[in-house]
Design a protein around this motif. Structure first.
Motif, PDB file in Angstrom:
ATOM      1  N   SER A 194      45.669  42.736  41.927  1.00 13.84           N
ATOM      2  CA  SER A 194      45.097  41.478  42.410  1.00 13.84           C
ATOM      3  C   SER A 194      46.058  40.775  43.364  1.00 13.84           C
ATOM      4  O   SER A 194      45.627  40.185  44.369  1.00 13.84           O
ATOM      5  CB  SER A 194      44.741  40.562  41.233  1.00 13.84           C
ATOM      6  OG  SER A 194      45.896  40.052  40.586  1.00 13.84           O
ATOM      7  N   ILE A 195      47.344  40.842  43.081  1.00 13.12           N
ATOM      8  CA  ILE A 195      48.335  40.210  43.958  1.00 13.12           C
ATOM      9  C   ILE A 195      48.424  40.953  45.286  1.00 13.12           C
ATOM     10  O   ILE A 195      48.466  40.337  46.359  1.00 13.12           O
ATOM     11  CB  ILE A 195      49.703  40.165  43.261  1.00 13.12           C
ATOM     12  CG1 ILE A 195      49.645  39.198  42.068  1.00 13.12           C
ATOM     13  CG2 ILE A 195      50.802  39.742  44.233  1.00 13.12           C
ATOM     14  CD1 ILE A 195      50.882  39.209  41.202  1.00 13.12           C
ATOM     15  N   LEU A 196      48.442  42.274  45.227  1.00 15.21           N
ATOM     16  CA  LEU A 196      48.486  43.048  46.461  1.00 15.21           C
ATOM     17  C   LEU A 196      47.234  42.818  47.298  1.00 15.21           C
ATOM     18  O   LEU A 196      47.301  42.732  48.533  1.00 15.21           O
ATOM     19  CB  LEU A 196      48.660  44.535  46.142  1.00 15.21           C
ATOM     20  CG  LEU A 196      50.001  44.948  45.528  1.00 15.21           C
ATOM     21  CD1 LEU A 196      50.020  46.442  45.231  1.00 15.21           C
ATOM     22  CD2 LEU A 196      51.164  44.576  46.436  1.00 15.21           C
ATOM     23  N   ALA A 240      42.210  35.341  43.831  1.00 20.08           N
ATOM     24  CA  ALA A 240      42.588  35.033  42.450  1.00 20.08           C
ATOM     25  C   ALA A 240      43.615  36.041  41.940  1.00 20.08           C
ATOM     26  O   ALA A 240      43.596  37.215  42.307  1.00 20.08           O
ATOM     27  CB  ALA A 240      41.357  35.052  41.550  1.00 20.08           C
ATOM     28  N   VAL A 241      44.519  35.558  41.091  1.00 20.91           N
ATOM     29  CA  VAL A 241      45.498  36.418  40.427  1.00 20.91           C
ATOM     30  C   VAL A 241      45.013  36.687  39.013  1.00 20.91           C
ATOM     31  O   VAL A 241      44.665  35.754  38.281  1.00 20.91           O
ATOM     32  CB  VAL A 241      46.893  35.760  40.402  1.00 20.91           C
ATOM     33  CG1 VAL A 241      47.855  36.573  39.547  1.00 20.91           C
ATOM     34  CG2 VAL A 241      47.435  35.616  41.813  1.00 20.91           C
ATOM     35  N   TYR A 242      45.001  37.945  38.640  1.00 20.48           N
ATOM     36  CA  TYR A 242      44.553  38.312  37.298  1.00 20.48           C
ATOM     37  C   TYR A 242      45.727  38.339  36.329  1.00 20.48           C
ATOM     38  O   TYR A 242      46.740  39.012  36.572  1.00 20.48           O
ATOM     39  CB  TYR A 242      43.896  39.691  37.323  1.00 20.48           C
ATOM     40  CG  TYR A 242      43.513  40.171  35.939  1.00 20.48           C
ATOM     41  CD1 TYR A 242      42.512  39.537  35.231  1.00 20.48           C
ATOM     42  CD2 TYR A 242      44.172  41.251  35.333  1.00 20.48           C
ATOM     43  CE1 TYR A 242      42.170  39.946  33.950  1.00 20.48           C
ATOM     44  CE2 TYR A 242      43.827  41.675  34.068  1.00 20.48           C
ATOM     45  CZ  TYR A 242      42.835  41.016  33.379  1.00 20.48           C
ATOM     46  OH  TYR A 242      42.499  41.429  32.112  1.00 20.48           O
ATOM     47  N   ILE A 243      45.609  37.595  35.238  1.00 17.55           N
ATOM     48  CA  ILE A 243      46.591  37.658  34.143  1.00 17.55           C
ATOM     49  C   ILE A 243      45.799  37.685  32.842  1.00 17.55           C
ATOM     50  O   ILE A 243      45.162  36.700  32.471  1.00 17.55           O
ATOM     51  CB  ILE A 243      47.569  36.471  34.151  1.00 17.55           C
ATOM     52  CG1 ILE A 243      48.247  36.325  35.522  1.00 17.55           C
ATOM     53  CG2 ILE A 243      48.630  36.657  33.066  1.00 17.55           C
ATOM     54  CD1 ILE A 243      49.221  35.165  35.611  1.00 17.55           C
ATOM     55  N   ALA A 248      35.088  39.613  45.209  1.00 23.10           N
ATOM     56  CA  ALA A 248      35.787  40.857  45.517  1.00 23.10           C
ATOM     57  C   ALA A 248      35.778  41.725  44.270  1.00 23.10           C
ATOM     58  O   ALA A 248      35.441  41.265  43.175  1.00 23.10           O
ATOM     59  CB  ALA A 248      37.221  40.565  45.965  1.00 23.10           C
ATOM     60  N   ALA A 249      36.149  42.973  44.420  1.00 18.09           N
ATOM     61  CA  ALA A 249      36.233  43.903  43.288  1.00 18.09           C
ATOM     62  C   ALA A 249      37.493  44.749  43.450  1.00 18.09           C
ATOM     63  O   ALA A 249      37.912  45.046  44.579  1.00 18.09           O
ATOM     64  CB  ALA A 249      34.996  44.800  43.222  1.00 18.09           C
ATOM     65  N   LEU A 250      38.103  45.094  42.330  1.00 18.25           N
ATOM     66  CA  LEU A 250      39.272  45.969  42.364  1.00 18.25           C
ATOM     67  C   LEU A 250      38.836  47.422  42.443  1.00 18.25           C
ATOM     68  O   LEU A 250      37.892  47.845  41.759  1.00 18.25           O
ATOM     69  CB  LEU A 250      40.125  45.787  41.105  1.00 18.25           C
ATOM     70  CG  LEU A 250      41.045  44.578  40.999  1.00 18.25           C
ATOM     71  CD1 LEU A 250      41.909  44.717  39.762  1.00 18.25           C
ATOM     72  CD2 LEU A 250      41.898  44.405  42.240  1.00 18.25           C
ATOM     73  N   LEU A 251      39.529  48.173  43.264  1.00 17.75           N
ATOM     74  CA  LEU A 251      39.332  49.614  43.255  1.00 17.75           C
ATOM     75  C   LEU A 251      40.065  50.187  42.058  1.00 17.75           C
ATOM     76  O   LEU A 251      41.171  49.750  41.716  1.00 17.75           O
ATOM     77  CB  LEU A 251      39.875  50.225  44.550  1.00 17.75           C
ATOM     78  CG  LEU A 251      39.241  49.732  45.853  1.00 17.75           C
ATOM     79  CD1 LEU A 251      39.935  50.373  47.041  1.00 17.75           C
ATOM     80  CD2 LEU A 251      37.748  50.018  45.871  1.00 17.75           C
ATOM     81  N   SER A 292      37.731  43.322  37.227  1.00 16.97           N
ATOM     82  CA  SER A 292      37.698  44.378  38.236  1.00 16.97           C
ATOM     83  C   SER A 292      36.346  44.447  38.938  1.00 16.97           C
ATOM     84  O   SER A 292      36.259  44.772  40.119  1.00 16.97           O
ATOM     85  CB  SER A 292      38.019  45.732  37.590  1.00 16.97           C
ATOM     86  OG  SER A 292      39.316  45.733  37.027  1.00 16.97           O
ATOM     87  N   THR A 293      35.295  44.124  38.224  1.00 13.05           N
ATOM     88  CA  THR A 293      33.942  44.208  38.782  1.00 13.05           C
ATOM     89  C   THR A 293      33.663  43.097  39.784  1.00 13.05           C
ATOM     90  O   THR A 293      33.047  43.333  40.828  1.00 13.05           O
ATOM     91  CB  THR A 293      32.902  44.155  37.649  1.00 13.05           C
ATOM     92  OG1 THR A 293      33.139  45.229  36.747  1.00 13.05           O
ATOM     93  CG2 THR A 293      31.494  44.260  38.201  1.00 13.05           C
TER      94      THR A 293
END
Length: 473
Positions: A436-438, A294-297, A361-364, A287-288
């Protein structure tokens, strides 16, 4: 006679090793055949048969490699049509291993070739039965996999065959026979498989709805076919791979993926191969900072299942971002389910990428307590629960919408990318995958709820905010 389980926790898969008087059989071997070779050496036995209950959909079996290395005979039940050398046994045929006898019982329903293997000891007493995906502890195998390959073979037709198999082949067996199924709890090959690894026929007659002698055929078919989630996209491809001749070993497949790539080489490989990046680090680290697109799994017990559900092309070139020391584990899990085109991993991880001043990038995200405040203050908040239907039905937040992660590429097309979307799962891992996909699809206002529904349960949200449980939504 001795029976040992060889379990793959990542797939909730059970293979078995039976040996008696110097001879052995393996039932439904995993892709990695090393545990069976080790058991053969430890017990000083020779492998006579590799018994296959059916063409597996959720993993690539090691039966061909194991037979090639040991000289054992691969055995399928009636109607199986493998494209390699194997013995196709007839219904009620007998196989002899040491002083034990194995009876072939054709039990179609999960698939047309599904077969169970009934084992009796030197005295002729029936001791155990390997049921494959015909019968699990507390559940039965889903009857809708074959339809992904042959649309004319309906789930209702297979459920009818399964009803007959259970009534004619399983129910007449002695109550003290031990059931050894191919899957345990957590597998997508059954709707609600029980937690016990094995059980007796007698106890299953008491607790498994499918073995209720009062259950009529029409009602059985209705129960067996209702509420089935969409099968993971890779299932039909694995069936075909397990049916086809294979000359490549797991070791060779592993070697192809164990390539450390510098940042520049990683970028070049991504561009030249149109490769998909899979990031398997902890959700907090991903997330950071992550590579855009990239897709997170997460590398947890859902990894194999989510990969198979989300990546429809088994030939898709894959690049990996992972924690040091997990390379073997990640690539092995991919190879086990048929993803043989991993072309390398980022040497030095995300730290090397950042040091090279590449874009990240970072996830909100939103903490559970902050979401609680939003939940009280806003009307019509867009809350999307990406868990499985059974999890959602067990407990969910009132007002949330059920959007199973495995169907994200379908339901994401119905969303407005300008809206703020809150994503929820059980712990935060799967919703991070969805986020991550969105993000890769251009959604810029996606908030992942940290800790998932488990964290929300620890807030001051009133119990009235939770719907629990319901039978069907």
């Amino acid at each position: 006679m001795h029976i040992e389980t060889v379990r793959n926790e990542a797939l909730s898969e059970n293979g078995y090793f039976l040996y008696d008087a110097g001879e052995a059989v393996v039932i439904d071997p995993m892709r990695d055949i090393s545990p069976y070779l080790e058991k053969l050496a430890a017990t000083n036995t020779s492998l006579k048969y590799v018994l296959m209950t059916h063409f597996h959909a959720d993993f690539i079996s090691g039966h061909q490699e194991l037979a090639a290395k040991t000289g054992a005979t691969i055995v399928f039940g009636p109607t199986a049509k493998p494209l390699y050398r194997a013995h196709i046994a007839k219904d009620n045929d007998l196989l002899h291993v040491g002083e034990s006898t194995i009876k072939v019982l054709h039990t179609p329903g999960h698939s047309l070739e599904s077969t169970s293997f009934l084992v009796s000891n030197a005295s002729g007493k029936d001791i155990a039965i390997f049921t494959g995906d015909t019968l699990f502890v507390g559940e039965i195998g889903r009857p809708d996999i074959v339809q992904q390959l042959k649309s004319e073979i309906t789930p209702e037709f297979l459920a009818g065959l399964l009803y007959d198999s259970l009534r004619n082949k399983i129910l007449p067996l002695s109550d003290d026979i031990i059931i050894y199924p191919a899957h345990g709890a957590g597998s997508d090959c059954g709707k609600n498989i029980g937690n016990s690894p094995v059980d007796t026929i007698g106890h299953q007659k008491k607790v498994n709805y499918a073995l209720n002698p009062q259950l009529q055929r029409d009602r059985f078919i209705a129960i067996a076919t209702e509420g089935l989630p969409v099968p993971p996209a890779y299932y039909p491809f694995n069936v075909l791979l397990n049916q086809s001749a294979c000359t490549t070993t797991q070791e060779e497949m592993m070697r192809n993926g164990l390539h450390p790539l510098t940042v520049n080489a990683f970028e070049k490989a991504r561009e030249e191969n149109a490769a998909l990046i899979i990031d398997t680090r902890a959700v907090s680290a991903f997330s950071t900072a992550f590579i855009p697109g990239a897709v997170y799994i997460a590398l947890d017990d859902q990894f194999s299942k989510l990969t198979g559900a989300l990546i429809t092309d088994l030939q898709q070139p894959i690049l990996l971002v992972l924690d040091e020391g997990t390379e073997q584990d990640v690539i092995s899990r991919l190879v086990n389910i048929g993803y043989n085109n991993t072309i390398g991993y980022l040497q030095g991880g995300i730290e090397a990428w950042i040091k090279a001043e590449k874009n990240v990038a970072a996830l909100l995200h939103i903490e559970a307590n902050d979401f609680e405040n939003n939940y009280h203050q806003q009307q019509g908040i867009c809350l999307m629960d990406v868990r499985k239907t059974c999890e959602y039905n067990s407990q969910h937040i009132i007002g949330s919408k059920r959007f199973p992660l495995g169907e994200i590429y379908k339901w994401s097309k119905t969303l407005n990318p300008d809206n703020t979307i809150h994503l929820l799962c059980s712990s935060g891992n799967r919703s991070a995958t969805a986020a991550s996909i969105l993000a890769a699809c251009g959604f810029g206002n996606v908030l992942n709820i940290t800790g998932g529904i488990q964290a929300l349960l620890d807030t001051d949200l009133p119990r009235s905010a939770f719907q629990e449980p319901v039978s069907q939504l």
